[in-house]
Design a protein around this motif. Structure first.
Motif, PDB file in Angstrom:
ATOM      1  N   LEU A  15      -6.652   5.297  -1.707  1.00 48.39           N
ATOM      2  CA  LEU A  15      -6.467   6.091  -2.918  1.00 48.39           C
ATOM      3  C   LEU A  15      -5.573   5.289  -3.849  1.00 48.39           C
ATOM      4  CD1 LEU A  15      -5.724   9.652  -1.479  1.00 48.39           C
ATOM      5  CD2 LEU A  15      -7.938   8.641  -2.073  1.00 48.39           C
ATOM      6  N   PHE A  24      -1.424   5.398  -4.647  1.00 48.85           N
ATOM      7  CA  PHE A  24      -0.695   5.949  -3.491  1.00 48.85           C
ATOM      8  C   PHE A  24      -0.346   4.817  -2.522  1.00 48.85           C
ATOM      9  CE2 PHE A  24      -2.922   9.435  -5.295  1.00 48.85           C
ATOM     10  CZ  PHE A  24      -2.034  10.497  -5.173  1.00 48.85           C
ATOM     11  N   ARG A  48       2.214   7.354   8.268  1.00 51.29           N
ATOM     12  CA  ARG A  48       2.214   6.182   7.365  1.00 51.29           C
ATOM     13  C   ARG A  48       3.118   6.397   6.153  1.00 51.29           C
ATOM     14  NH1 ARG A  48      -1.683   6.857  10.710  1.00 51.29           N
ATOM     15  NH2 ARG A  48      -3.325   5.292  10.906  1.00 51.29           N
TER      16      ARG A  48
END
Ligand code: ACO
Length: 515
Positions: free
Chosen positions: A395, A398, A446
């Motif tokens: 994405l 991000f 993450r």
């Protein structure tokens, strides 16, 4: 991960520094800072007798400077209490692992409750430098994550805390309170200008914005040769020509004053080049720089043909200031590597532009806006984002190599976008939240949040900047950071030449005869 040298395993005791520079909890931060400066260390360990009770780092000094109204200036109120420590007989490997993993720069070495030394990345790097490369096995994380490769006084990013600074000032605070020219002065001269210095600096820059006539004449050729090339590709060709036509010689042969002059010239003219290339590509007349306008207002005028609303110029200026510098990002590192060879300043800037152009670095903002537009309505956000992540797509806007929490630039740009308003802002906020939730679900652990690029496109779009100029706008400010680093590298240069670990078939093997 392993740190070994000359065939022996090193312990922390072999590489730690001692005696340690210390402070007590009830002395002032000013006194402790003065000791750090005198002893040229980045931290002091706060002790009660022999026992470490805290650590005070440069980061804490920056926080104190940023919180100007703070009530206390005692060490106890600014230190990190009960810092993690290592034992002297621990292997250097594990000390290195904890430094890299937690983002610490300094770990006190404690033996039986007593402070006996301090170990830092610098200590580990020192081992790396005294061992011949053939005898050194230093496995570093892929992508050099967390590896300290140089010292800089320009600025730093503290990813775990969601904080970054230019010199000693909070970068977001600078973006909110100062002009880009002030921050440029700060990066080049080491201090914010007073009124007279600001005016002198602006007078120095204004004529440097003009594109040299021979280069201006050559720009249409770039467009003819590569009409569909992205503006950043056209820019890197133009900057290369600029350096060659102005006769920039190897940085190795230049004085600091000569190099600074070239750096100013390049930074001042890059916005003019970008706007001229953009307008030529769209068969629009080139707009000359307006010496009476400050940086951001002039940039928008050169791009869009007329003076824009002050609130739009200010919003773009927020973005420009917030992206001037950001630690050892890929493009800054590239520019420093090239400078370390003694090559000319334009070569280093061209290298920086090349690194920045990649979608994983500066090429994300237009893709982030495209993603928002593709999603279209909030009911489509969940399936769109879920599909993308499950397909293995990234994405855009991000994730970040250093930030594992909110990127402070994105927080600031979100509020700039809110102030500007416009149809996309509320929707972008909904998409942001949905994406963060889905990234947490599908990529657990993450720590993926919005980065600077997500709201960059929203802000620039609201100010009339066309999407194809998003990444170029980023380049126009980052060139100031690159050149500050180029000047710093050139001032205290050593060739940057690391080693790689060979993993192919074992040599030497006989070279087969040709067929
Ligand atoms: N979307 C989905 N998954 C992601 C994203 C993302 N944006 N970013 C990272 N991940 C995932 C990876 O797929 C990987 O998952 P895995 O463990 O299942 O393989 C994990 O998170 C770690 O990814 P890495 O690539 O190791 O993380 P790294 O620190 O190298 O990446 C980067 C940082 C390149 C910025 C990455 O987050 C990314 O590609 N983001 C999208 C592009 C972008 O927005 N770039 C602008 C960055 S800001 C700037 O440069 C100014």
């Amino acid at each position: 991960m392993a740190v070994t040298g000359a065939g022996t395993t090193r312990t922390v005791a072999d590489i730690m520094s001692h005696p340690v520079v210390t402070a007590t909890a009830d002395e002032t931060v000013g006194a402790a800072a003065e000791r750090m400066r005198e002893q040229r260390v980045g931290s002091v360990v706060v002790v009660d007798g022999d026992r470490p009770v805290g650590i005070l780092t440069e980061r804490d000094l920056v926080r104190l400077a940023a919180a100007r109204a703070a009530g206390s200036d005692l060490v106890r109120d600014w230190m990190t209490p009960d810092p993690d420590s290592v034992a002297p007989d621990a292997e250097a490997t594990s000390a290195f692992a904890s430094l890299a993993e937690h983002g610490y720069r300094h770990i006190p070495v404690v033996d039986g409750g007593k402070l006996v030394g301090i170990v830092s990345m610098r200590d580990l790097m020192r081992i790396a430098q005294i061992q011949p490369a053939d005898h050194l096995a230093l496995d570093v994380p892929r992508g050099l994550e967390g590896v300290v490769v140089a010292e800089t006084a320009i600025g730093d990013v503290r990813g775990l805390e969601g904080f970054y600074h230019y010199r000693q000032y909070d970068a977001v605070e600078l973006a909110e309170t100062r002009s880009i020219e002030d921050v440029w002065h700060l990066l080049y001269e080491g201090e914010l200008p007073n009124r007279a210095e600001r005016e002198a600096f602006m007078r120095e820059i204004a004529p440097l914005r003009v594109i040299p006539p021979a280069l201006l004449e050559a720009l249409p050729q770039i467009i003819i040769a590569a009409p569909d090339a992205p503006p950043l590709e056209q820019l890197r060709t133009a900057v290369s020509l600029l350096g060659a036509s102005l006769g920039f010689g190897p940085s190795l042969d230049l004085s600091a004053t000569e190099l600074r002059q070239q750096a100013l010239r390049v930074c001042a003219v890059v916005p003019s080049l970008l706007c001229a290339l953009y307008r030529l590509k769209h068969q629009l007349p080139v707009v000359e720089p307006d010496p009476d306008l400050p940086y951001a207002a002039n940039y928008l005028k050169m791009m869009l043909g007329e003076t824009q609303k002050p609130e739009h110029a200010r919003a773009v200026e927020h973005y420009l200031i917030s992206t001037i510098d950001h630690g050892f990002n890929a493009s800054t590192f590239t520019a420093r590597v090239i400078t370390s060879t003694g090559a000319d300043l334009a070569a280093a800037v061209v290298g920086g532009i090349g690194a920045l152009s990649g979608p994983l670095h500066g090429g994300a903002p237009s893709r982030a806006l495209t993603m928002i537009e593709d999603i279209g309505t909030i009911d489509k956000a969940e399936p769109w984002i879920r599909d993308a992540i499950e397909r293995g797509d990234r994405l855009m806007g991000f994730g970040h190599r250093v930030y594992k929490t909110d990127d402070p630039r994105s927080v600031m740009l979100r509020s700039v976008a809110e102030r500007l308003g416009g149809p996309n802002v509320e929707f972008a906020k909904q998409v942001e939240q949905k994406a963060i939730d889905l990234l947490a679900e599908l990529k657990p652990g993450r720590k993926l949040y919005t980065n600077v690029e997500f709201y960059a496109g929203i802000v620039m779009d609201a100010c009339g900047v066309p999407a194809e100029m998003f990444t170029p706008t980023f380049a126009s400010s980052r060139v100031i950071g690159w050149t500050a680093h180029i000047l710093e590298q050139a001032a205290d240069n050593r060739l940057i030449r690391p080693s790689a670990s060979y993993v192919g078939p074992p040599p030497p093997q006989p070279v087969p005869d040709p067929d």
